[in-house]
Design an enzyme around this catalytic site. Structure first.
Site, PDB file in Angstrom:
ATOM      1  N   ASP A  89       0.816  -1.207   0.000  1.00  0.00           N
ATOM      2  CA  ASP A  89       0.000   0.000   0.000  1.00  0.00           C
ATOM      3  C   ASP A  89       0.853   1.262   0.000  1.00  0.00           C
ATOM      4  O   ASP A  89       0.461   2.288  -0.549  1.00  0.00           O
ATOM      5  CB  ASP A  89      -0.931   0.007   1.216  1.00  0.00           C
ATOM      6  CG  ASP A  89      -2.095  -0.961   1.060  1.00  0.00           C
ATOM      7  OD1 ASP A  89      -2.375  -1.365  -0.084  1.00  0.00           O
ATOM      8  OD2 ASP A  89      -2.722  -1.303   2.074  1.00  0.00           O
ATOM      9  N   ARG A 191      -4.884  18.887  23.843  1.00  0.00           N
ATOM     10  CA  ARG A 191      -3.543  18.571  24.344  1.00  0.00           C
ATOM     11  C   ARG A 191      -3.347  17.083  24.073  1.00  0.00           C
ATOM     12  O   ARG A 191      -3.981  16.234  24.702  1.00  0.00           O
ATOM     13  CB  ARG A 191      -3.426  18.885  25.834  1.00  0.00           C
ATOM     14  CG  ARG A 191      -3.708  20.326  26.163  1.00  0.00           C
ATOM     15  CD  ARG A 191      -3.689  20.583  27.656  1.00  0.00           C
ATOM     16  NE  ARG A 191      -2.317  20.610  28.154  1.00  0.00           N
ATOM     17  CZ  ARG A 191      -1.963  20.149  29.353  1.00  0.00           C
ATOM     18  NH1 ARG A 191      -2.873  19.573  30.134  1.00  0.00           N
ATOM     19  NH2 ARG A 191      -0.712  20.242  29.748  1.00  0.00           N
TER      20      ARG A 191
END
Length: 309
Positions: A89, A191
């Site tokens: 891939d 975060r």
């Protein structure tokens, strides 16, 4: 052992069915890989004997011997009706970002591991490929992403991705802070170790490993997957493919960051930069053998259970 760089079109031989959609075929593969080279040689001989004009991507052409027409990827896209990518891939993704600019069908021979995008077996491709060349195939369009980095309102870098665009620390993994907007509407501040913005094609790749859902290829959607978020309630979210994703990097981030496109192309990001990710106008035209079944592929590659009765 020289390479013939003459790119003039020879006349098609009589063995070609002139009603076929394909006359000029490009071969692409991973350089310096014995298995790939073996398959490329077989493909080149098999296609040439049948009268097709065969162009070989220049990075692998020198390894296939003499009487090879060597060209770059751009020329394969411009001249070929079909491109055959031999590899995994990753090789398909690298070629697809270039070939999506052109109206060329792309099919893969799997010389990698999972091979979600490469349908044909390397040791017995002839029967399935012969049917494809005779017009027995399914066509599937996969959209790409475009990622852009803006600094003080000026475009600094951009590229496209078939699978995903990922905001992440440049060299050492650590927490970063950024805000996420969908169509200029504030969604949240984050975060985390980064953010994956994935297409349906990429939903079985990095996004899946990070806990994202699998999106079927026909869905017009994107999935945003936070990487190790510091808020347990933060989960992947699916949005419309027409959405514009904006990530604003906090000026307080002390380290330089990057946006990776399919893990191949890296765009530098500084604290305070804005990253825009949106659907590209380019599409990859994938060719599958007739009767291709996406859920069979998932079941086979991911080891899902077979029918009970």
């Amino acid at each position: 052992m020289g390479i013939n760089f003459d790119v003039s079109r020879p006349k098609a031989r009589s063995s070609i069915n002139m009603t076929t959609k394909f006359h000029t075929i490009g071969l692409i593969g991973k350089p310096h890989h014995p298995g790939t080279n073996q398959t490329l040689k077989r493909l080149h001989h098999w296609l040439t004997v049948q009268g097709y004009e065969v162009l070989v991507e220049e990075r692998v052409a020198s390894e296939l011997g003499t009487n090879i027409i060597a060209v770059d990827l751009l020329e394969i896209g411009a001249r070929c009706d079909l491109a055959i990518v031999v590899g995994g891939d990753g090789n398909m993704l690298g070629a697809a970002r270039v070939l999506a600019r052109f109206d060329v069908g792309v099919i893969g021979v799997n010389r990698g591991n999972l091979g979600f995008l490469t349908d044909l077996p390397p040791d017995a491709f002839e029967e399935a490929l012969a049917k494809v060349l005779d017009g027995e195939f399914d066509t599937e369009h996969r959209f790409l992403l475009e990622a852009e980095v803006y600094r003080h309102g000026m475009l600094k870098a951009s590229n496209t991705a078939v699978n995903e665009a990922v905001l992440h620390p440049g060299k050492i993994a650590h927490m970063i802070e950024f805000e996420v907007y969908i169509d200029n509407q504030f969604m949240y501040s984050q975060r985390a170790d980064g953010m994956i913005v994935s297409t349906p094609t990429g939903s079985t790749a990095y996004a899946l490993s990070a806990g994202g859902a699998i999106l079927t290829p026909n869905l017009q959607a994107l999935i945003l997957v936070p990487m190790f978020p510091h808020t347990l309630s933060c989960r992947p979210i699916v949005v419309d493919a027409c959405s514009t994703i904006k990530m604003v990097v906090s000026p307080e981030n002390g380290e330089n960051l990057e946006v990776s496109c399919d893990g191949h192309v890296h765009l530098a990001v500084l604290p305070g930069d804005e990253i825009i990710v949106r659907r590209s106008s380019e599409q990859l035209r994938l060719i599958h053998p007739k009767g291709h079944n996406y859920f069979h592929v998932l079941r086979s590659k991911l080891g899902w259970g077979s029918k009970l009765f």
